[in-house]
Scaffold this motif. Structure first.
Motif, PDB file in Angstrom:
ATOM      1  N   ASP A   1       0.881  -1.170   0.000  1.00 51.82           N
ATOM      2  CA  ASP A   1       0.000   0.000   0.000  1.00 51.82           C
ATOM      3  C   ASP A   1       0.918   1.219   0.000  1.00 51.82           C
ATOM      4  O   ASP A   1       1.602   1.490   0.989  1.00 51.82           O
TER       5      ASP A   1
ATOM      6  N   SER B   1      -0.570   6.625  -2.175  1.00 55.87           N
ATOM      7  CA  SER B   1      -1.778   6.915  -1.408  1.00 55.87           C
ATOM      8  C   SER B   1      -1.980   8.375  -1.015  1.00 55.87           C
ATOM      9  O   SER B   1      -2.185   8.687   0.166  1.00 55.87           O
ATOM     10  N   PRO B   2      -1.936   9.305  -1.982  1.00 52.89           N
ATOM     11  CA  PRO B   2      -2.178  10.713  -1.636  1.00 52.89           C
ATOM     12  C   PRO B   2      -3.669  10.973  -1.379  1.00 52.89           C
ATOM     13  O   PRO B   2      -4.503  10.143  -1.752  1.00 52.89           O
ATOM     14  N   ASN B   3      -3.951  12.096  -0.768  1.00 52.98           N
ATOM     15  CA  ASN B   3      -5.346  12.493  -0.581  1.00 52.98           C
ATOM     16  C   ASN B   3      -5.781  13.347  -1.765  1.00 52.98           C
ATOM     17  O   ASN B   3      -5.005  14.166  -2.265  1.00 52.98           O
TER      18      ASN B   3
ATOM     19  N   HIS C   1      -3.695   3.478  -2.249  1.00 50.94           N
ATOM     20  CA  HIS C   1      -4.882   3.640  -1.396  1.00 50.94           C
ATOM     21  C   HIS C   1      -5.213   5.133  -1.275  1.00 50.94           C
ATOM     22  O   HIS C   1      -5.000   5.772  -0.245  1.00 50.94           O
TER      23      HIS C   1
ATOM     24  N   GLY D   1      -6.671   8.674  -0.722  1.00 50.82           N
ATOM     25  CA  GLY D   1      -7.553   9.226   0.318  1.00 50.82           C
ATOM     26  C   GLY D   1      -8.662  10.050  -0.322  1.00 50.82           C
ATOM     27  O   GLY D   1      -8.510  11.244  -0.557  1.00 50.82           O
TER      28      GLY D   1
ATOM     29  N   GLU E   1     -10.007   4.983  -0.624  1.00 48.37           N
ATOM     30  CA  GLU E   1     -10.743   4.699   0.624  1.00 48.37           C
ATOM     31  C   GLU E   1     -12.232   4.524   0.353  1.00 48.37           C
ATOM     32  O   GLU E   1     -12.895   3.705   0.979  1.00 48.37           O
TER      33      GLU E   1
ATOM     34  N   TYR F   1     -10.862   7.301   8.744  1.00 44.56           N
ATOM     35  CA  TYR F   1      -9.655   6.665   8.198  1.00 44.56           C
ATOM     36  C   TYR F   1      -9.498   5.242   8.750  1.00 44.56           C
ATOM     37  O   TYR F   1      -9.168   4.307   8.020  1.00 44.56           O
TER      38      TYR F   1
ATOM     39  N   ASP G   1      -9.686   1.717   6.703  1.00 48.04           N
ATOM     40  CA  ASP G   1      -8.499   0.864   6.752  1.00 48.04           C
ATOM     41  C   ASP G   1      -8.859  -0.549   7.199  1.00 48.04           C
ATOM     42  O   ASP G   1      -8.314  -1.532   6.688  1.00 48.04           O
TER      43      ASP G   1
ATOM     44  N   TYR H   1       2.448  -1.295   4.546  1.00 46.79           N
ATOM     45  CA  TYR H   1       1.961   0.077   4.418  1.00 46.79           C
ATOM     46  C   TYR H   1       3.141   1.030   4.432  1.00 46.79           C
ATOM     47  O   TYR H   1       3.981   0.954   5.328  1.00 46.79           O
TER      48      TYR H   1
ATOM     49  N   THR I   1       4.092   4.825   4.752  1.00 44.59           N
ATOM     50  CA  THR I   1       3.712   6.219   5.036  1.00 44.59           C
ATOM     51  C   THR I   1       4.790   6.847   5.914  1.00 44.59           C
ATOM     52  O   THR I   1       5.687   6.156   6.389  1.00 44.59           O
TER      53      THR I   1
ATOM     54  N   GLN J   1       2.445   8.416  11.256  1.00 49.12           N
ATOM     55  CA  GLN J   1       1.292   7.520  11.341  1.00 49.12           C
ATOM     56  C   GLN J   1       1.597   6.220  12.090  1.00 49.12           C
ATOM     57  O   GLN J   1       0.839   5.263  12.004  1.00 49.12           O
TER      58      GLN J   1
ATOM     59  N   PHE K   1      -1.060   2.895  12.711  1.00 51.68           N
ATOM     60  CA  PHE K   1      -0.875   1.530  12.207  1.00 51.68           C
ATOM     61  C   PHE K   1      -0.706   0.526  13.342  1.00 51.68           C
ATOM     62  O   PHE K   1      -1.192  -0.595  13.242  1.00 51.68           O
TER      63      PHE K   1
HETATM   64  N1  ARG Z   1      -3.893   9.010   2.451  1.00 53.19           N
HETATM   65  C1  ARG Z   1      -3.038   8.839   3.585  1.00 53.19           C
HETATM   66  C2  ARG Z   1      -2.232  10.098   3.818  1.00 53.19           C
HETATM   67  O1  ARG Z   1      -2.043  10.876   2.913  1.00 53.19           O
HETATM   68  C3  ARG Z   1      -2.094   7.675   3.459  1.00 53.19           C
HETATM   69  C4  ARG Z   1      -2.767   6.325   3.323  1.00 53.19           C
HETATM   70  C5  ARG Z   1      -1.873   5.185   3.673  1.00 53.19           C
HETATM   71  N2  ARG Z   1      -2.523   3.918   3.567  1.00 53.19           N
HETATM   72  C6  ARG Z   1      -3.445   3.441   4.373  1.00 53.19           C
HETATM   73  N3  ARG Z   1      -3.999   2.288   4.096  1.00 53.19           N
HETATM   74  N4  ARG Z   1      -3.782   4.070   5.475  1.00 53.19           N
HETATM   75  O2  ARG Z   1      -1.753  10.296   4.916  1.00 53.19           O
END
Ligand code: ARG
Length: 579
Positions: free
Chosen positions: A126, A129-131, A166, A168, A263, A316, A320, A338, A340, A344, A348
């Motif tokens: 994973d 994974s940007p928002n 993944h 966001g 997500e 979130y 997840d 994962y 990141t 975070q 996790f």
């Molecule tokens: N979108 C999240 C962020 O920008 C990261 C996601 C990471 N992956 C996950 N399954 N939580 O911080």
């Protein structure tokens, strides 16, 4: 012949120890690369074993070594000796080194030899994974680069890898954003990502200290999550625009995913999560929210893992959890990784604890889960890098600037190339440099961003590696020697031997990178290999008068090139024919 010589030696030592009635469970051979003054590999495991059993390590080493000497056929080609209080040293004969080079001629041989390490293991990575609703910035680099490299490393070692972006696209930001769009009367159907981004900033400013705005934003999110048509339309537009912008960056960076399930793909699964967690008493109501407390960890006793907010919205954590379900039930993942940043880590840890309890309660096989975290990219001031205006550095601009700088360097240095070639070289140099300088520092460290260091031809950089590779290629192009008969004859010079020895360490480095999920080991190794090659090249004429010497050196050069190219590929880098 073993590809991973350390693993083969460890196996032999273990068997020899077994024959001395040393129980397998209590003894680990601990075979490593050795100091070149003593040998090529060294087994260090006897000392700790002897110590914990009150035995004489030297005596045990002697017994093991005498058993080893009667062992497998290629052990005859290795000089085995005991050093100090009970280390075993292995020095590979030239005949052994040549046999090894011959056995692993192609990339395919190497790949097959490693394939057993992760055979059949399905791993979801994973990463990136940007928002949505925001342009990608420098903070998005490391997940993308580290994740891309980890996918390639694990695949090379035989795993069945699924790379999943993944995205966001279902977060709290939508409540704020939809509120701002409505308050501003903006036409959602024609918004650009830049406009969306400023509306989001505006929305964020609106909610500061304004209870009624906070409530409105919250309400817009709840409406979206419960399927309100208008909000869904706005949401969809924002995601389309964002994803198109992300695609441009991935295209430039050469990053491709197997899936990009955001997500939101899991939004219909959240009900099942609440039900199952409540049914087994894993989640409990607390101040209106649905929470999981992991009291066994002091920190999480006070800080619950909130899976449903008090206004009923999922978050979130909920998506997840639903994603884990999808990955184990639909994708049949044995492991989930994962990637990141380090901020975070709590999330996790709590996610993994929750999944373990939840899967145990339903007697499901729990996947292995790992959080591969990384540090921050710093600016001149030692803080997270920002533009002069204090905003995040956009990836689009960063890539543009890297290309412009690379082109200036190429124009100056590569005067023999055509304009088209210069453009190509500059693009590869720019993207490789961004990636390489990002992968080189150990991922758990912060590192300082520097254009000059990144694009330099001196030191451990992409430019240095690209140049080293192009140089070997140009030498090889000039050779018309048949390398097939090459290795019938022994290695002669110290540089030949030293370079081949270095080549035998590649599998060790790769195995370590795969185990710890740290691509930087490969960067360090590649640079050392290139330096080793340089000494070889400077001291040993490849196109020697004698045909067999030339053929041998050529084979060593081909193998070095192959190793460098595999290494670069595993880091996600392109290579060049000429520079
Ligand atoms: N979108 C999240 C962020 O920008 C990261 C996601 C990471 N992956 C996950 N399954 N939580 O911080």
């Amino acid at each position: 012949m073993w590809f991973q010589i350390d693993v083969g030696l460890a196996e032999s030592v273990r068997e020899a120890a077994d024959a001395c009635a040393i129980p397998q469970s209590e003894f680990s051979p601990d075979v490593r690369q050795a100091d070149p003054n003593f040998g090529d590999f060294q087994a260090n495991g006897i000392l700790p074993y002897a110590k914990s059993h009150g035995l004489n390590p030297r005596q045990i080493a002697e017994q093991i070594v005498s058993n080893l000497r009667t062992g497998e056929k290629f052990l005859g080609k290795i000089d085995i000796s005991i050093a100090g209080p009970g280390f075993i040293n292995f020095k590979l004969s030239n005949a052994f080194l040549i046999e090894w080079l011959n056995a692993y001629k192609s990339e395919k041989n190497c790949r097959l030899a490693l394939a057993k390490n992760f055979r059949g293991k399905r791993i979801v990575v994973d990463y990136s994974s940007p928002n949505t609703a925001k342009q990608m910035h420098v903070g998005h680099l490391r997940s993308m680069n580290i994740g891309n490299s980890i996918c390639k490393i694990l695949k090379f070692c035989g795993a069945d890898v699924i790379g999943d972006n993944h995205i966001g696209d279902w977060g709290t930001m939508f409540g704020i954003l939809i509120m701002a769009i409505k308050k501003e009367g903006a036409d959602a159907s024609s918004l650009t990502l830049e406009e969306i981004e400023s509306l989001y900033q505006l929305g964020n400013a609106m909610i500061i200290g304004d209870e009624s705005a906070i409530a409105t934003a919250r309400n817009e999110l709840v409406k979206l999550q419960s399927g309100d048509w208008e909000n869904l339309q706005i949401w969809q537009r924002i995601n389309e625009v964002s994803r198109a912008a992300f695609e441009e960056i991935y295209e430039e960076m050469g990053i491709y995913f197997d899936y990009a399930l955001g997500e939101s793909s899991y939004r219909d699964e959240v009900g099942r999560i609440y039900e199952e967690l409540v049914a087994k008493g894993i989640a409990v109501e607390s101040e209106g929210a649905l929470c999981v407390f992991h009291g066994e960890c002091e920190r999480f006793g006070e800080q619950p893992f909130i899976v449903r907010k008090s206004d009923g919205a999922s978050n979130y954590a909920t998506t997840d959890l639903a994603t884990v379900l999808h990955r184990t039930e639909q994708l049949r993942a044995d492991e989930i990784i994962y990637i990141t940043d380090g901020r975070q880590r709590d999330h996790f840890q709590q996610l993994f604890l929750t999944v373990q309890k939840w899967y145990a309660a339903f007697e499901r096989k729990c996947p292995e889960m790992r959080h591969v975290w990384f540090g921050t990219i710093l600016g001149d001031d030692g803080k997270a890098i920002k533009t002069r205006a204090g905003t995040p550095v956009r990836l689009k601009e960063l890539i543009g600037e890297a290309k412009a700088r690379a082109l200036a360097i190429v124009n100056e240095k590569s005067t023999n190339l055509s304009d088209g070639e210069k453009q190509h070289v500059a693009r590869v140099l720019a993207i490789d440099s961004i990636k390489y300088s990002d992968l080189l520092p150990s991922r758990t460290n912060d590192y300082a961003f520097s254009w000059d260091k990144m694009l330099s031809f001196d030191g451990n950089t992409a430019a240095y590696m690209l140049y080293a590779i192009a140089r070997i290629k140009s030498v090889l192009k000039k050779c018309s020697i048949d390398a097939a008969a090459a290795l019938a004859n022994d290695l002669e010079t110290a540089e030949e031997r030293s370079l081949v020895r270095k080549l035998t360490y590649f599998p060790i480095v790769l195995a370590q990178a795969a185990k710890e999920l740290r691509p930087h080991y490969i960067c360090t190794y590649l640079f050392e290999l290139a330096v080793e090659y340089s000494s070889f090249y400077n001291a040993n004429r490849i196109l020697a008068e004698e045909a067999n010497v030339a053929a041998r050196r050529l084979t060593i050069a081909v193998r070095t090139l192959q190793t460098m190219e595999i290494g670069m590929h595993l880091l996600g880098l392109e290579t060049l024919e000429k520079m």
